[in-house]
Design an enzyme around this catalytic site. Structure first.
Site, mmCIF file in Angstrom:
data_model
loop_
_atom_site.group_PDB
_atom_site.id
_atom_site.type_symbol
_atom_site.label_atom_id
_atom_site.label_comp_id
_atom_site.label_asym_id
_atom_site.label_seq_id
_atom_site.Cartn_x
_atom_site.Cartn_y
_atom_site.Cartn_z
ATOM 1 C CE LYS A 67 -2.597 1.466 3.603
ATOM 2 N NZ LYS A 67 -3.768 1.716 4.465
ATOM 3 C CG ASP A 158 -15.042 17.426 13.718
ATOM 4 O OD1 ASP A 158 -14.593 16.405 13.175
ATOM 5 O OD2 ASP A 158 -14.569 18.570 13.497
ATOM 6 N N GLY A 214 -6.097 8.364 15.663
ATOM 7 C CA GLY A 214 -5.606 9.485 14.863
ATOM 8 C C GLY A 214 -4.094 9.622 14.823
ATOM 9 C CB ALA A 215 -1.481 9.588 17.408
ATOM 10 C CG ASP A 216 -1.888 7.821 11.192
ATOM 11 O OD1 ASP A 216 -1.565 8.999 11.465
ATOM 12 O OD2 ASP A 216 -2.426 7.507 10.123
ATOM 13 C CB SER A 286 -5.400 2.002 15.834
ATOM 14 O OG SER A 286 -5.369 2.029 14.424
HETATM 15 N N1 LIG Z 1 -4.867 4.412 12.803
HETATM 16 C C1 LIG Z 1 -5.048 4.246 11.512
HETATM 17 O O1 LIG Z 1 -4.978 3.148 10.989
HETATM 18 C C2 LIG Z 1 -5.372 5.438 10.652
HETATM 19 C C3 LIG Z 1 -5.862 5.240 9.365
HETATM 20 C C4 LIG Z 1 -6.193 6.342 8.597
HETATM 21 C C5 LIG Z 1 -6.027 7.621 9.093
HETATM 22 N N2 LIG Z 1 -5.512 7.780 10.348
HETATM 23 C C6 LIG Z 1 -5.300 9.122 10.909
HETATM 24 O O2 LIG Z 1 -6.529 9.571 11.442
HETATM 25 C C7 LIG Z 1 -6.521 11.002 11.459
HETATM 26 C C8 LIG Z 1 -7.817 11.497 10.866
HETATM 27 O O3 LIG Z 1 -7.845 11.133 9.491
HETATM 28 P P1 LIG Z 1 -9.125 11.488 8.592
HETATM 29 O O4 LIG Z 1 -8.829 10.941 7.240
HETATM 30 O O5 LIG Z 1 -10.356 11.073 9.272
HETATM 31 O O6 LIG Z 1 -9.006 13.067 8.563
HETATM 32 P P2 LIG Z 1 -10.163 14.124 8.300
HETATM 33 O O7 LIG Z 1 -9.458 15.386 7.967
HETATM 34 O O8 LIG Z 1 -11.164 13.567 7.358
HETATM 35 O O9 LIG Z 1 -10.890 14.250 9.734
HETATM 36 C C9 LIG Z 1 -10.277 14.781 10.880
HETATM 37 C C10 LIG Z 1 -11.388 15.433 11.696
HETATM 38 O O10 LIG Z 1 -10.862 15.788 12.968
HETATM 39 C C11 LIG Z 1 -11.467 17.033 13.319
HETATM 40 N N3 LIG Z 1 -10.666 17.649 14.364
HETATM 41 C C12 LIG Z 1 -9.567 18.422 14.233
HETATM 42 N N4 LIG Z 1 -9.145 18.803 15.463
HETATM 43 C C13 LIG Z 1 -10.016 18.269 16.361
HETATM 44 C C14 LIG Z 1 -10.127 18.321 17.778
HETATM 45 N N5 LIG Z 1 -9.245 19.000 18.525
HETATM 46 N N6 LIG Z 1 -11.131 17.652 18.358
HETATM 47 C C15 LIG Z 1 -12.040 16.954 17.638
HETATM 48 N N7 LIG Z 1 -11.986 16.891 16.288
HETATM 49 C C16 LIG Z 1 -10.987 17.535 15.671
HETATM 50 C C17 LIG Z 1 -11.504 17.794 12.020
HETATM 51 O O11 LIG Z 1 -12.429 18.879 12.077
HETATM 52 C C18 LIG Z 1 -11.923 16.720 11.053
HETATM 53 O O12 LIG Z 1 -13.330 16.625 10.919
HETATM 54 C C19 LIG Z 1 -5.259 11.435 10.697
HETATM 55 O O13 LIG Z 1 -4.239 11.766 11.605
HETATM 56 C C20 LIG Z 1 -4.884 10.196 9.900
HETATM 57 O O14 LIG Z 1 -3.509 10.161 9.589
HETATM 58 C C21 LIG Z 1 -5.198 6.726 11.132
#
Ligand SMILES: NC(=O)c1ccc[n+]([C@@H]2O[C@H](COP(=O)([O-])OP(=O)(O)OC[C@H]3O[C@@H](n4cnc5c(N)ncnc54)[C@H](O)[C@@H]3O)[C@@H](O)[C@H]2O)c1
Length: 316
Positions: A67, A158, A214-216, A286
């Site tokens: 990927k 959010d 989110g912390a990835d 995660s």
């Molecule tokens: N663990 C995993 O396997 C995995 C997989 C994919 C993405 N991620 C990570 O997840 C995170 C989110 O990705 P996404 O694609 O959903 O992004 P996204 O931009 O679609 O969504 C992020 C959301 O978080 C909100 N946000 C920002 N600051 C905030 C806060 N302080 N409190 C609450 N909400 C807040 C934003 O308004 C937004 O709606 C990224 O860091 C991404 O790298 C992790």
């Protein structure tokens, strides 16, 4: 070279339901734990100041996968998704490519699915009520998969109010709330960009389960170091979680060591205990594993072979 099927975003989602993704991802963690499936840690390529690329390989069940995926947090402001990329699925015996798949849909499915898998394994037995902190793409998929696994209703928070409202409207009985209302639920999923702390020590009510999604990557965190160090800790994979996950800050501060953190696969296999007791606060870190992608991509490949979805064809 014979022609190669290509599954686009919608075809992947038509091929694999959230319920199927949950079972496949569960099985993928068992196979990683048993050593049947193999996966080196992901490789990051920074692209400052925009974001990063990740290369994620895995092999199992006669298939090999790579990927090539991104996290570009500034993209939504440009009208583009944060996460984009492509997956190449190959034959592990001949090395021949078998299929190209949209990586965004596979990532969304497998990320949502792991929230449900970890919750089933680690949350208190009677926990049902969900809090979603961060209602973007992956927050929405975490909610969908938890709903598919029978959890809910939930509270969505959010700072982008429309994102929380749109997510809450998808499910019966779900509502929009404040951060505090969301983090006080029994099952809390944090799916923010990881640029600010959304969970602190005061948010750790007894019996709660936290999925930190989110912390990835390096430099990201959604929980304070003190909060992380106060929980019963679980992760998808130690190397990734300790170097580019929610655990990294606490590990670097010397507050958390390998012995304190249990792999989800070991819990699922019954080789390690899960939740220590009803009052414990469990935290699952995660970081996202290539074996999760393999689990979902192989299900999509099977669906195509069985004729339940159509693919475009390209010749390389
Ligand atoms: N663990 C995993 O396997 C995995 C997989 C994919 C993405 N991620 C990570 O997840 C995170 C989110 O990705 P996404 O694609 O959903 O992004 P996204 O931009 O679609 O969504 C992020 C959301 O978080 C909100 N946000 C920002 N600051 C905030 C806060 N302080 N409190 C609450 N909400 C807040 C934003 O308004 C937004 O709606 C990224 O860091 C991404 O790298 C992790």
């Amino acid at each position: 070279m014979p022609s190669l099927p290509v599954l686009d975003h919608d075809s992947v989602l038509a091929a694999v339901s959230p319920a199927a993704a949950i079972e496949r991802v569960h099985d993928g963690f068992l196979r990683l734990h048993s050593g049947d499936w193999e996966m080196p840690p992901k490789v990051y390529l920074q692209s400052p100041p925009f974001g990063d690329f990740r290369a994620m390989p895995a092999r199992g069940d006669g298939l090999a996968l790579l990927k090539w995926i991104t996290s570009f947090p500034g993209n939504p402001a440009r009208g583009l998704p944060t996460v984009n990329g492509v997956i190449c699925l190959s034959d592990a015996e001949t090395g021949l490519p078998l299929m190209l798949l949209d990586a965004r849909s596979v990532t969304a499915l497998r990320t949502g699915a792991v929230a449900a898998v970890a919750t089933r394994a680690l949350a208190a037995a009677d926990a049902r009520i969900v809090g979603i902190v961060g209602c973007g793409l992956h927050g929405a998929w975490a909610a969908r998969c938890l709903d598919a696994a029978g959890y809910g209703p939930g509270v969505c928070f959010d700072p982008a109010c429309e994102a929380a409202a749109a997510l809450a409207a998808r499910f019966h009985g779900w509502s929009v709330g404040t951060r505090l209302e969301a983090v006080r639920r029994e099952i809390v999923c944090c799916v923010t960009p990881g640029s600010e702390i959304v969970i602190d020590v005061g948010d750790l009510g007894a019996g709660r389960h936290l999925n930190m999604l989110g912390a990835d990557g390096p430099g990201k965190a959604e929980a304070s170091i003190g909060a992380v160090a106060s929980c019963s800790l679980f992760c998808d994979e130690w190397e990734q979680a300790s170097h580019g996950g929610e655990l990294t800050g606490a590990v670097q501060a010397g507050l958390v060591t390998r012995e304190q953190v249990t792999d989800l696969g070991a819990v699922l296999a019954g080789a390690a205990p899960g939740r220590p007791g009803p009052a414990a606060v469990t935290l699952f870190d995660s970081t996202g594993l290539a074996i999760q992608d393999l689990a979902v991509a192989s299900a999509a490949y099977e669906a195509w072979r069985q004729g339940s979805v159509q693919a475009q064809e390209v010749t390389l």
